[in-house]
Design a protein around this motif. Structure first.
Motif, mmCIF file in Angstrom:
data_model
loop_
_atom_site.group_PDB
_atom_site.id
_atom_site.type_symbol
_atom_site.label_atom_id
_atom_site.label_comp_id
_atom_site.label_asym_id
_atom_site.label_seq_id
_atom_site.Cartn_x
_atom_site.Cartn_y
_atom_site.Cartn_z
ATOM 1 N N ILE A 156 0.723 -1.325 0.083
ATOM 2 C CA ILE A 156 -0.050 0.008 0.036
ATOM 3 C C ILE A 156 0.859 1.202 0.021
ATOM 4 O O ILE A 156 0.590 2.161 -0.655
ATOM 5 C CB ILE A 156 -0.847 0.128 1.236
ATOM 6 N N VAL A 157 2.023 1.071 0.788
ATOM 7 C CA VAL A 157 2.859 2.444 0.886
ATOM 8 C C VAL A 157 3.584 2.545 -0.273
ATOM 9 O O VAL A 157 3.610 3.807 -0.826
ATOM 10 C CB VAL A 157 3.770 2.040 2.008
ATOM 11 N N MET A 160 0.908 4.346 -2.725
ATOM 12 C CA MET A 160 0.650 5.714 -2.121
ATOM 13 C C MET A 160 1.901 6.651 -2.249
ATOM 14 O O MET A 160 1.517 7.739 -2.514
ATOM 15 C CB MET A 160 0.150 5.632 -0.778
ATOM 16 N N ASP A 170 -2.194 7.894 10.976
ATOM 17 C CA ASP A 170 -3.000 6.688 11.126
ATOM 18 C C ASP A 170 -4.003 7.001 12.377
ATOM 19 O O ASP A 170 -3.267 6.524 13.330
ATOM 20 C CB ASP A 170 -2.092 5.448 11.333
ATOM 21 N N PHE A 178 1.802 0.863 9.411
ATOM 22 C CA PHE A 178 1.683 1.793 8.301
ATOM 23 C C PHE A 178 2.574 3.111 8.654
ATOM 24 O O PHE A 178 3.136 3.456 7.681
ATOM 25 C CB PHE A 178 0.222 2.432 8.151
ATOM 26 N N ALA A 182 5.768 3.988 6.096
ATOM 27 C CA ALA A 182 5.903 5.119 5.337
ATOM 28 C C ALA A 182 7.253 5.795 5.661
ATOM 29 O O ALA A 182 7.906 6.557 4.781
ATOM 30 C CB ALA A 182 4.713 6.077 5.798
ATOM 31 N N LEU A 249 -3.246 6.475 6.108
ATOM 32 C CA LEU A 249 -2.910 5.233 5.934
ATOM 33 C C LEU A 249 -3.381 4.265 7.111
ATOM 34 O O LEU A 249 -3.004 4.732 8.259
ATOM 35 C CB LEU A 249 -1.681 4.706 5.442
ATOM 36 N N THR A 250 -4.635 3.620 7.023
ATOM 37 C CA THR A 250 -4.847 3.106 8.278
ATOM 38 C C THR A 250 -5.648 1.664 8.046
ATOM 39 O O THR A 250 -6.243 1.184 7.006
ATOM 40 C CB THR A 250 -5.979 4.145 9.020
ATOM 41 N N ALA A 307 -5.643 5.631 2.130
ATOM 42 C CA ALA A 307 -5.845 3.990 1.722
ATOM 43 C C ALA A 307 -6.196 3.463 2.875
ATOM 44 O O ALA A 307 -5.591 3.559 4.001
ATOM 45 C CB ALA A 307 -4.353 3.491 1.069
ATOM 46 N N PHE A 356 -8.959 3.001 -1.928
ATOM 47 C CA PHE A 356 -8.143 4.029 -2.362
ATOM 48 C C PHE A 356 -8.732 5.321 -2.744
ATOM 49 O O PHE A 356 -9.677 5.218 -3.548
ATOM 50 C CB PHE A 356 -6.948 3.828 -3.348
#
Length: 470
Positions: A156-157, A160, A170, A178, A182, A249-250, A307, A356
């Motif tokens: 995901i990171v 993103m 988060d 997350f 990041a 992001l979570t 996301a 997203f």
């Protein structure tokens, strides 16, 4: 010693403590308290200043034994829990769960056998995350709900693409997966000294309602070299967020806000449904995930990106769910949904998605939502076939981060116009098209335990809807 060997060494002692009723979560907490003491002591040895008051420092405690050690350690935890800064966060509400002096002494000896500050930051972080991953297997204690598979987080990171100078939040940070992913992604962008300092102290913000989990998150970030983590203990949904962020992001906790017991006028005890009342929420519900989605939509900066891991019910539930989806489709840019396979979370039978979206109102009448189905005909588990980066490779390629115009449909990746979705019953986003081969093969059906869990979740959802009508 290799990091896996250290994890095994530290973890093996947990089996002894479990006989005394010490859960894995409590054990990891005790390890955290002792690790911080030991590392602060090691800082003193190389001329740096320790945050620990002299009478509670490692060397003094480690020199004690028996009841004297037990009493001194209890006093230390009590005093440190009242401190400020990262130390107060790590020791917030700290209690000694190890009541037998000889076992406490063994734990001191175990931690003392390694020079922790001498270990590479990445190694220390990996060791601690190894403990958190093992802790997540303690499903009866609910530890798994705080743990999202690292391979999914990292994917995901990467998609993103958080950049140096961006603020990342988060609001249900758990143990910090997350935020740390990041951090590692942005650190690779080779920030200068000032940018790195801002990244470590201001750019990453987390909050968790569970006191112990927030402490574990703070310790996790500390071990990764973030010595002043911006982690807060509290309910993100309780009040309107004061800060705005460039990226969220979570993976919010699943479930709904529990009802409270009230005494009615006729003397009977009744359940009173509780909902979050906020002026920035446009739908009232006890469903936590829908409220978290509203909260995220509220705390994003204009142009911000999010996301979010969400269960299926958020995609199809009526009432408040429908209102929130329509708001998301009309006033935001909901561009991608990843249908996750079952069997990747420690909670049995969870069917979830990664949603997203950007806080940008699109004027494009032909705007589309792209859905990638990584669930149908994919059978994963936590033991025999775990989620890997290879499972996510095709999705990452299809995602076309940075240039959505290059997206192309495939067997698992389809696009649906916003106007088409808005015309669907309840603006349903639970979209699938692949034929489920498992339904043709009885041997491939999910276990009775998982099926029962799915039935339970559906019944809870139905009861919630009935309560809303009543």
């Amino acid at each position: 010693m290799q990091e896996n060997a250290i994890v095994t060494k530290v973890w093996n002692f947990a089996t002894i403590l479990r006989d005394d009723g010490v859960t894995y979560t409590d054990y990891v907490a005790q390890i955290s308290y002792l690790l911080f003491l030991k590392m602060e002591d090691e800082k003193e040895e190389v001329g740096e200043t320790s945050q620990i008051p002299s009478k509670f420092r490692w060397q003094r405690l480690n020199a004690l034994d028996g009841e004297e050690l037990l009493e001194a350690y209890n006093n230390a935890l009590n005093a440190l829990s009242k401190q400020g800064g990262v130390m107060g966060l790590i020791y917030n509400g700290a209690q000694n769960k190890i009541k037998e002096p000889n076992k406490l002494k063994k734990l001191f000896t175990l931690i003392d056998s390694e020079t922790w500050m001498g270990l590479n930051v990445d190694v220390k972080g990996a060791i601690y995350e190894g403990l958190l991953a093992k802790n997540a297997t303690e499903t009866k204690a609910g530890a798994g709900q705080y743990f999202t598979p690292r391979v999914l987080i990292d994917s995901i990171v990467r998609l993103m693409r958080p950049q140096i100078g961006m603020s990342v939040c988060d609001p249900a940070c758990g143990t910090g997966g997350f935020l740390l992913s990041a951090f590692e992604y942005m650190k690779k962008q080779k920030p200068n000294k000032d940018e790195l300092e801002k990244l470590k102290t201001q750019s990453l913000v987390g909050k968790d309602v569970t006191q112990l989990v927030a402490s574990l998150c703070a310790m996790n970030m500390y071990l990764h070299g973030i010595y002043k983590p911006d982690i807060e203990i509290g309910d993100s949904l309780a009040k309107r967020g004061e800060k705005r962020f460039d990226m969220v992001l979570t993976n919010p906790p699943f479930g709904k806000k529990s009802a409270t017991k009230v005494l009615s006028s006729d003397g009977k005890v009744k359940n009173q449904k509780e909902e979050y009342s906020r002026d920035d929420f446009f739908a009232s519900t006890s469903n936590k995930q829908i409220n978290f989605l509203q909260h995220i939509m509220s705390i994003l900066n204009i142009g911000g990106k999010a996301a979010v891991v969400l269960p299926d019910n958020v995609l199809f539930e009526g009432g408040a769910g429908e209102k929130v989806r329509k708001k998301l489709l009309n006033d935001f840019s909901l561009h991608t949904i990843l249908r996750l396979p079952t069997g990747i979370f420690y909670a049995q039978g969870v069917k979830a998605n990664v949603v997203f979206f950007d806080k940008v109102k699109t004027s494009d009448k032909d705007a589309k939502v792209w859905v990638y189905d990584l669930r149908t005909n994919i059978n994963l588990s936590l033991v025999t076939n775990t989620l890997s980066s290879e499972h996510l490779r095709d999705f990452e390629e299809c995602f076309c981060a940075g240039d959505f115009k290059k997206r192309k449909e495939s067997e698992r990746f389809k696009s649906f116009s916003i106007s088409e979705i808005l015309e669907r019953d309840k603006s349903n986003l639970d979209i699938f098209w692949l034929k489920d081969e498992n339904l043709q093969d009885l041997e491939m059906l999910e276990s009775p335990q998982i099926l029962c869990e799915q039935i339970r979740q559906n019944l809870e959802l139905a009861l919630s809807e009935i309560e809303g009508i009543l």
